[in-house]
Each structure stands twice: as C-alpha cells, then as structure tokens.
Design an enzyme around this catalytic site. Structure first.
Site, PDB file in Angstrom:
ATOM      1  N   CYS A   9      50.804  32.731  45.247  1.00  0.00           N
ATOM      2  CA  CYS A   9      49.914  32.047  46.432  1.00  0.00           C
ATOM      3  C   CYS A   9      50.196  31.573  47.592  1.00  0.00           C
ATOM      4  CB  CYS A   9      49.169  30.815  45.532  1.00  0.00           C
ATOM      5  SG  CYS A   9      48.406  30.784  44.542  1.00  0.00           S
TER       6      CYS A   9
HETATM    7  N1  LIG Z   1      48.098  31.776  39.725  1.00  0.00           N
HETATM    8  C1  LIG Z   1      47.974  31.117  40.587  1.00  0.00           C
HETATM    9  O1  LIG Z   1      48.558  29.730  40.615  1.00  0.00           O
HETATM   10  C2  LIG Z   1      46.178  30.719  41.907  1.00  0.00           C
HETATM   11  C3  LIG Z   1      45.842  29.405  42.140  1.00  0.00           C
HETATM   12  C4  LIG Z   1      45.105  29.892  42.716  1.00  0.00           C
HETATM   13  C5  LIG Z   1      44.146  31.364  42.587  1.00  0.00           C
HETATM   14  N2  LIG Z   1      45.027  31.814  42.554  1.00  0.00           N
HETATM   15  C6  LIG Z   1      44.178  32.983  42.884  1.00  0.00           C
HETATM   16  O2  LIG Z   1      43.433  33.892  41.688  1.00  0.00           O
HETATM   17  C7  LIG Z   1      43.303  35.267  41.532  1.00  0.00           C
HETATM   18  C8  LIG Z   1      44.547  35.781  40.335  1.00  0.00           C
HETATM   19  O3  LIG Z   1      45.053  35.577  40.222  1.00  0.00           O
HETATM   20  P1  LIG Z   1      46.208  35.284  39.142  1.00  0.00           P
HETATM   21  O4  LIG Z   1      47.205  34.454  39.332  1.00  0.00           O
HETATM   22  O5  LIG Z   1      45.003  34.566  38.036  1.00  0.00           O
HETATM   23  O6  LIG Z   1      46.833  36.553  38.170  1.00  0.00           O
HETATM   24  P2  LIG Z   1      46.950  36.690  37.553  1.00  0.00           P
HETATM   25  O7  LIG Z   1      47.624  38.203  37.820  1.00  0.00           O
HETATM   26  O8  LIG Z   1      48.165  35.848  36.222  1.00  0.00           O
HETATM   27  O9  LIG Z   1      45.597  37.620  36.608  1.00  0.00           O
HETATM   28  C9  LIG Z   1      44.998  38.343  36.951  1.00  0.00           C
HETATM   29  C10 LIG Z   1      44.111  39.322  35.686  1.00  0.00           C
HETATM   30  O10 LIG Z   1      43.613  39.656  36.217  1.00  0.00           O
HETATM   31  C11 LIG Z   1      43.177  41.730  35.976  1.00  0.00           C
HETATM   32  N3  LIG Z   1      42.336  42.554  36.050  1.00  0.00           N
HETATM   33  C12 LIG Z   1      43.251  43.267  37.091  1.00  0.00           C
HETATM   34  N4  LIG Z   1      42.224  44.206  37.831  1.00  0.00           N
HETATM   35  C13 LIG Z   1      40.822  43.605  36.537  1.00  0.00           C
HETATM   36  C14 LIG Z   1      39.620  44.257  37.003  1.00  0.00           C
HETATM   37  N5  LIG Z   1      39.276  45.237  37.872  1.00  0.00           N
HETATM   38  N6  LIG Z   1      39.181  44.155  35.990  1.00  0.00           N
HETATM   39  C15 LIG Z   1      38.948  43.188  34.741  1.00  0.00           C
HETATM   40  N7  LIG Z   1      40.498  42.650  35.036  1.00  0.00           N
HETATM   41  C16 LIG Z   1      41.781  42.317  35.707  1.00  0.00           C
HETATM   42  C17 LIG Z   1      45.275  41.590  34.932  1.00  0.00           C
HETATM   43  O11 LIG Z   1      44.853  42.611  34.008  1.00  0.00           O
HETATM   44  C18 LIG Z   1      45.196  39.935  35.351  1.00  0.00           C
HETATM   45  O12 LIG Z   1      44.797  40.047  33.717  1.00  0.00           O
HETATM   46  C19 LIG Z   1      43.835  35.649  43.399  1.00  0.00           C
HETATM   47  O13 LIG Z   1      43.583  36.227  44.025  1.00  0.00           O
HETATM   48  C20 LIG Z   1      45.128  34.509  43.446  1.00  0.00           C
HETATM   49  O14 LIG Z   1      45.634  34.219  44.810  1.00  0.00           O
HETATM   50  C21 LIG Z   1      46.196  31.690  41.678  1.00  0.00           C
END
Ligand SMILES: NC(=O)c1ccc[n+]([C@@H]2O[C@H](COP(=O)([O-])OP(=O)(O)OC[C@H]3O[C@@H](n4cnc5c(N)ncnc54)[C@H](O)[C@@H]3O)[C@@H](O)[C@H]2O)c1
Length: 448
Positions: A287
């Site tokens: 992030c």
């Molecule tokens: N990690 C954090 O602390 C956090 C906090 C707030 C917001 N975010 C935002 O949330 C979003 C997700 O982040 P995250 O950390 O959970 O990512 P992550 O990598 O932990 O998880 C994403 C998941 O999406 C899956 N994926 C990817 N493409 C896909 C598709 N086309 N169809 C189905 N599944 C798919 C991946 O296999 C993975 O399991 C990002 O935009 C991030 O900026 C993250």
C-alpha cells in the site's frame, strides 16, 4: 432494524434494486469476493459472520485448496475461523468464475501493483471485470475495493460492464469502497474499520451502504466513486509524506547527535496539532509505497504536478540504502570490513507481526549487503524461508549462539515475539532501526 422487521418491506417484482435490497436485509443475498488475499479473505469472513453465504473466488488454485481444507495463509485469519465458515456453508472457496452468475453481490479485492515503469498495473482489476462482464445479470451489485486512482470505476470499469447492454443504477449497481484493513492490527478488524462508500448513482450508493452497514460498525457515504477512490489515496499519501518527513528529521538528528525517538516521544505529549510518525528503514507492503504513485501518475496524466509525493518517495526509497551505509560505518568503527562481515537481519517482513515481505526494506538491505560482500543471515518467525538473488535463505532462531556468531545484528522489523534482551546481551553489535530496544541499557546498541 432487525431481520424480521425488514422481511415485510414491499418488493416490486421486476424492480432489480428493491429485490436486491430485500435479499440483503434478509441475508438471502449470496455474496462473492474476487481475490482472497490480505484484503479479500478477512472481508469474506466478515460477510460470512454477518450471516451471508459467501463465495470466495481466486485464480490461485493452491489458495483455494488450502481454504477448502480449512487452512489459512493470512496471519490475521485463524484456521478455526475458516473451519467454522466452511462448516456453516458460509464460505465456499472456488476457482470457478462461472459461480459469479449466481451471485447477488461481487466485491473485487485483486492486487493493484505498479509496472516496472512505475505506471499503475490495472490488469488484475480488468481481468476480474472481464470475468464479471461475461456473466453480469440484472440485480447484481459490483463493488471495487482494490486501491486505484480516481476515475478508474467510472472510466474503465463502468463502460466495460455496460457493454452488456445492462444499465447502471437500474439493471445493475456499481460502487467503489476502499479497503482500509491494517494487517497485524489486533485492535481494528475489517468489521471495526469504518467503510467509505461511493456509488455510480445514488441508488448504487444506497445499496452498497446497505451491504456494508449489515457487516461493519460504521459506513460513510460519499458523493461519487471518484471521491471514494481519492479518500484511500489521500490516507496513504498522508502516511507516506509524514513518514518521509520523520525519516528526514531522524537523519538530521542522527547527524547532530540528537535522539529522535526522545524528541518524538516529547512532541507527542502535545494533545493537539501533532500526530507521531516514526522513522524506520523504509516503507514496505502493498500500500504505502505504491498507492501515492497511483495518485502521482493520475496527477501527471492530468497535467498537475504533486511535488510532495515525489519527494516523499525519494526519501523513503533511499532509506534501505542509507541504513546499509550506516551499518557499514558502524562495522568500520569496530575495525571490521563490511566485505566478509557476518550481518544478521532481525525481521524481514515489511512490518511487525505479519508474514508479508512485499516491498520490504529488509530485502533491499539484504540485497545491498550481499552485493557489498557481507555474509547475510536472518531471523523471522513469520517468514521461514526466502529466495534472494537466486539464493535460498532460511530463518534462524533468535538464539544466543546465532547472535554471538554475527558481527552485526540489524533490527529491521520489530516483531513482538523477538527476545530483545537476548539480542542485546548476545550480539556483539546491534543496529536498531526501530527503537525496539528502547529501555534496554546497552553500549553495543546503536539506534538509527
Ligand atoms: N494488503 C494490505 O494491507 C491492503 C490494505 C488496504 C488495501 N489494499 C488493496 O487491496 C487490494 C488487494 O491487496 P491484497 O494485499 O489483498 O493482495 P493479495 O496479493 O494479498 O491478494 C490478492 C488475491 O487476488 C488473487 N487474484 C489476482 N487476480 C485475480 C483474478 N483475476 N481473479 C481472482 N483472483 C485474483 C490473487 O491470487 C490473490 O490471492 C490491492 O488493491 C491493495 O492495494 C491492501
């Protein structure tokens, strides 16, 4: 309003939004979460705890298999949480995107990284939207939660969904709701963090607010998807800029022999107008290092320079290198050349008490140290193994013999499980980039 009260709301047959509202209020709505990572999995369980049946969709078959077998891969989610939701049939993990057709609500929590060129990579969002577009039907609510630049929902997602001929606000509903989860934070779960919601039309906002209102403690509705997208970027830019400021102040303090930690502690006694931010070895995670660059990219595309973001990025990105140079200086003062020195890194995840190593400054410090010829090892209870520069590393226990055998131990991530007394007592020299050894009097510790 209780479920029994709302069960009698009049539903005009054929009115897609009324039917969805009824299903949401009575828990008959079937919800879906696309992307079961740090954000999506806790969200799916929050929906499931509120009484909804949740289909969790992910392209990663290993993740789906782990969840189906009752195993969590996210520190904040326990195996028993998963087992309970599976048993109640309130979590159905799958890789089968055809399940989207049967869902009433689809939330999207896929990654939004940067390309090598530092441009937003929206390919994951667009892949998820493609999967939805192929199956979109009347009455569905689609909510984008992935962090992105203002305009994404309106300019990229909406036109794609409307290619189906269905009309937003009438046939289907679209909103943006930024995810604000803070992995590892025991005080604020997804349920406790207020949810910001902005819909494409007022009815879209109402339905999205209703969904989250049934599952989280507080919902704040804003006037558009753009505002909701911008909220998240402001929050994370605010953090990035303030961390950069305090990092720069810390470097100045170190140069002039002032203890920056003591300064921050004293400044934080002011009950208004000051919020403490803490210096460290650099930013990490999916992030704070990335989101402001999304905003910067958008601002540039619109011909508007955002100078703070550039400066903050420059300062924060240089921190791992600055810390490595300080480590070299510390060893030099002991008459030990960095080349050939045994450097032990304590903590490699990007922040305390989680396993996420994405963008972690520890990895950068390890790479720089290896390149400079140091013999590098690490300890991290959350990261058993990692591969860097084609080499495999395994976490060592934080034990007296491990610490005694290094020339320098660098505390990069201040996990609460670490025995700091043991570290200070046994490592010949400790470079503490997090003030984790605060309160332990020891001459072999340098706080950075
Ligand atoms: N990690 C954090 O602390 C956090 C906090 C707030 C917001 N975010 C935002 O949330 C979003 C997700 O982040 P995250 O950390 O959970 O990512 P992550 O990598 O932990 O998880 C994403 C998941 O999406 C899956 N994926 C990817 N493409 C896909 C598709 N086309 N169809 C189905 N599944 C798919 C991946 O296999 C993975 O399991 C990002 O935009 C991030 O900026 C993250």
């Amino acid at each position: 309003m209780s479920t029994s009260e709302v069960a009698v709301i009049p539903v005009r047959i054929g009115d897609a939004s009324m039917e969805l509202e009824y299903k949401l209020r009575t828990r008959q709505a079937s919800l879906g979460v696309i992307g079961l990572g740090y954000v999506g999995l806790p969200l799916a369980l929050t929906f499931s705890r509120a009484g909804y049946a949740v289909t969790g969709l992910d392209v990663d078959s290993k993740r789906v298999a782990a969840l189906s077998a009752g195993h969590s891969y996210i520190t904040d989610v326990s195996d028993s949480d998963i087992a309970h939701a599976l048993k109640e049939r309130r979590l159905i993990p799958t890789t089968d995107m055809d399940q989207i057709a049967g869902l009433d609500v689809v939330t999207i929590c896929v990654p939004t990284p940067l390309r090598k060129t530092k441009e937003p990579d929206l390919s994951y969002i667009m892949a998820a939207i493609d999967a939805i577009t192929q199956r979109l039907r009347r009455g569905q609510l689609i909510v984008l939660e992935s962090t992105t630049y203002p305009g994404t929902t309106e300019e990229l997602v909406l036109p794609k969904l409307q290619e189906t001929g269905l009309k937003v606000g009438k046939d289907f509903f679209l909103a943006f709701s930024p995810e604000r989860v803070d992995p590892g934070n025991q005080n604020y779960s997804t349920q406790k963090i207020p949810k910001v919601v902005g819909g494409t039309t007022p009815r879209c906002s109402e339905l999205a607010a209703l969904l989250y209102g049934e599952c989280v403690d507080q919902v704040h509705v804003v006037s558009s998807t753009r505002v909701a997208e911008m909220v998240k970027l402001l929050e994370n830019t605010f953090r990035s800029v303030n961390i950069a400021l305090v990092n720069e102040i810390a470097l100045m303090c170190s140069h002039t022999g002032i203890d920056v930690w003591e300064v921050i502690q004293a400044a934080a006694t002011k009950p208004f107008g000051f919020m403490p931010f803490y210096p460290g070895p650099g930013l990490g995670g999916h992030c704070i290092p990335i989101d402001p660059i999304y905003l910067l990219w958008k601002a540039r595309a619109d011909g508007f320079p955002l100078r703070f973001i550039d400066l903050a990025d420059e300062i924060n990105s240089s921190m791992p290198r600055t810390m490595t140079i300080r480590a070299m200086e510390l060893l030099n003062q002991q008459g030990i050349a960095f080349k050939g020195a045994r450097v032990h890194i304590l903590g490699v995840s990007y922040k305390r008490d989680i396993s996420d190593t994405r963008e972690s400054p520890a990895l950068e410090i390890m790479k720089l140290s290896l390149t400079a010829g140091a013999i590098v090892s690490y300890s991290d209870p959350f990261v058993p193994a990692l591969t860097l520069q084609g080499r495999d590393f395994h976490s060592l226990p934080v034990a007296a013999e491990v610490l005694r055998s290094c020339d320098l131990a660098i505390i990069v991530t201040d996990h609460s499980q670490f025995d700091y007394e043991c570290i200070v007592n046994h490592a010949p020299l400790v470079f503490d980039t997090r003030n984790a050894t605060n309160g332990l009097q020891a001459e072999n510790v340098v706080r950075g």
